[in-house]
Scaffold this motif. Structure first.
Motif, PDB file in Angstrom:
ATOM      1  N   ALA A 159       4.225 -10.875  -7.418  1.00 54.60           N
ATOM      2  CA  ALA A 159       5.139 -10.132  -8.105  1.00 54.60           C
ATOM      3  C   ALA A 159       6.033 -10.638  -9.240  1.00 54.60           C
ATOM      4  N   SER A 205      -2.552  -1.643  -3.213  1.00 56.37           N
ATOM      5  CA  SER A 205      -3.086  -0.630  -2.303  1.00 56.37           C
ATOM      6  C   SER A 205      -2.755  -1.333  -0.982  1.00 56.37           C
ATOM      7  N   VAL A 206      -1.722  -0.609  -0.070  1.00 53.43           N
ATOM      8  CA  VAL A 206      -1.550  -1.107   1.210  1.00 53.43           C
ATOM      9  C   VAL A 206      -1.893  -0.407   2.334  1.00 53.43           C
ATOM     10  N   ASP A 245      -0.633  -2.270  -9.296  1.00 54.01           N
ATOM     11  CA  ASP A 245      -1.998  -1.931  -8.889  1.00 54.01           C
ATOM     12  C   ASP A 245      -2.251  -2.445  -7.423  1.00 54.01           C
ATOM     13  N   HIS A 304       7.001  -7.467   2.763  1.00 56.66           N
ATOM     14  CA  HIS A 304       5.623  -7.315   2.656  1.00 56.66           C
ATOM     15  C   HIS A 304       5.483  -5.986   2.104  1.00 56.66           C
ATOM     16  N   GLU A 305       6.294  -5.057   2.317  1.00 52.21           N
ATOM     17  CA  GLU A 305       6.126  -3.772   1.520  1.00 52.21           C
ATOM     18  C   GLU A 305       6.817  -3.930   0.027  1.00 52.21           C
ATOM     19  N   ALA A 306       8.057  -4.451   0.170  1.00 49.15           N
ATOM     20  CA  ALA A 306       8.834  -4.570  -1.286  1.00 49.15           C
ATOM     21  C   ALA A 306       7.990  -5.491  -2.270  1.00 49.15           C
ATOM     22  N   TYR A 307       7.533  -6.463  -1.859  1.00 50.76           N
ATOM     23  CA  TYR A 307       6.535  -7.368  -2.922  1.00 50.76           C
ATOM     24  C   TYR A 307       5.459  -6.222  -3.416  1.00 50.76           C
ATOM     25  N   ALA A 308       4.778  -5.760  -2.393  1.00 48.86           N
ATOM     26  CA  ALA A 308       3.480  -4.910  -2.787  1.00 48.86           C
ATOM     27  C   ALA A 308       4.040  -3.929  -3.786  1.00 48.86           C
ATOM     28  N   GLU A 309       5.091  -3.259  -3.647  1.00 46.95           N
ATOM     29  CA  GLU A 309       5.801  -1.999  -4.287  1.00 46.95           C
ATOM     30  C   GLU A 309       5.904  -2.535  -6.008  1.00 46.95           C
ATOM     31  N   LYS A 310       6.246  -4.037  -6.144  1.00 47.26           N
ATOM     32  CA  LYS A 310       6.363  -4.243  -7.320  1.00 47.26           C
ATOM     33  C   LYS A 310       4.993  -4.738  -8.215  1.00 47.26           C
TER      34      LYS A 310
END
Length: 398
Positions: free
Chosen positions: A287, A324-325, A322, A313-319
């Protein structure tokens, strides 16, 4: 490279030595600790010794190395050696300790195999041992040179967060005014604590914050094992270590790290349980660096409440543009997450994906099998094992 004469002897005796390697390593540790009780007290993990997992890991590494030498005489198993070397330098292993191991290991071999250990057999396996030992010594010297040498540094706890009922995150700053060297996402530090009986036990914990942070952050799961002893160090950290206390840390080590930045590379970051810690650090790095390629984020846990570092975990993925979680929970899953064990069925895995796995061995084996079936090259699947590498031990017996 193993000499031709020794290769033939090792090939012929590998079934016998391999079949007895468990008993050999058990007697090896018993003999070495009888001669040097300080090693069990202040260097080796007493819990792993009591459970027998360290013996299994050592047996597996020796058998795997010997098998590789005879099957691939022109290649060196660099991945295996690198993983072992990183663990050794995090403990402060010194070159002279290999002679001590050699002394007690070969005494155990003779003790178990008796007259089968002819001078020719002894010479061949001696060559195997020193090929492995000298390769490790060379790698470890390079790692020590890069980190400034072996040693411990005192750090002060400046923050503690109760992530779940069994996981606590500790944040630390150096107790001295010196600089804080950076690390690579996925690496770990050794933490040395003094227990109630005076033993100085050491454990490794993955750094769970992204590189560039002015603090060291690691997250510890309290080990409560109904089949064996509870975790001495994890229990001590949970029960006794608070803000203002000091801990002794090693430099960061570990070879489960992301490669040089390729903003378009497809990645899969899969974890289960406390294996989430290095994965969250990797996501933070991606990120921060603006990774643009597809990132498949997979995690399995008992329940959402047991999912440590879930917010990060979720916050970094949202940044990531592209990402997919896919989270899997045994109980309590709510949309869009799923109930059950991790299952990649129906989840697109892009061509050329590099996968990074961390979690219990059954989880990693299952995910690796699914990825290979989906066309991911085995060489592109990387893993981290907390504790003795029993995955390697299994490979050594196969």
């Amino acid at each position: 490279m193993l000499s031709e004469q020794s290769a033939a002897t090792v090939r012929a005796t590998l079934p016998v030595v391999g079949g007895a390697i468990g008993e050999i390593t058990e007697r090896f540790y018993a003999g070495m600790f009888a001669a040097r009780p300080d090693l069990l007290r202040d260097l080796f993990n007493r819990g792993n010794q009591a459970a027998g997992t360290q013996r299994q890991a050592l047996a597996g590494s020796i058998a795997a190395f010997a098998t590789h030498l005879v099957d691939h005489p022109d290649e060196r198993p660099d991945a295996m050696l690198s993983r072992i070397a990183h663990k050794h330098v995090s403990l402060g292993i010194a070159p002279e300790q290999y002679a001590l191991v050699h002394e007690h290991l070969f005494a155990a071999i003779v003790d178990v195999l008796g007259e089968a250990v002819t001078p020719e057999v002894a010479a061949a396996w001696d060559e195997v041992y020193w090929l492995m030992a000298n390769a490790l010594i060379a790698i470890e010297k390079r790692l020590y040179d890069e980190s400034g040498g072996p040693g411990w540094r005192e750090w002060e706890v400046v923050g503690r967060v109760e992530e779940t009922a069994d996981v606590a995150t500790f944040r630390l700053r150096p107790a001295d005014p010196g600089p804080v060297p950076d690390f690579r996402a996925g690496q770990y530090v050794s933490v040395q604590v003094e227990l109630a009986d005076g033993a100085r036990q050491i454990r490794q914990y993955s750094l769970s914050a992204a590189p560039g942070s002015p603090v060291r952050q690691f997250s510890v799961k309290r080990v409560c094992d109904t089949a064996g002893p509870d975790g001495e160090v994890s229990g001590h950290l949970h029960a006794r270590v608070r803000v203002g206390d000091r801990l002794r840390l090693s430099a960061p080590y570990g070879d489960l790290v992301l490669p040089a930045q390729d903003a378009a590379a497809p990645l899969l970051l899969a974890s289960a349980g406390i294996g989430v810690t290095p994965i969250v650090a990797m996501l933070g790095q991606l990120a921060d660096h603006g990774h643009e390629g597809p990132v498949l984020v997979v995690h399995g846990d008992r329940s959402p409440a047991d999912h440590a570092l879930r917010v990060d975990h979720e916050a970094y993925a949202e940044k990531l543009p592209d990402a997919s979680v896919h989270f899997f929970y045994e109980t309590g899953a709510e949309e869009p997450h799923r109930t059950g064990l991790v299952d990649l069925t129906g989840i697109p895995v892009p061509n050329g994906t590099r996968a990074y796995l961390c979690g219990p061995l059954p989880f990693m084996r299952a995910v690796r099998t699914q990825l290979i079936e989906r066309g991911v090259a085995p060489a592109d699947i990387h893993y981290e094992v907390f504790g003795p590498d029993l995955w390697l031990a299994r490979q050594g017996r196969s």
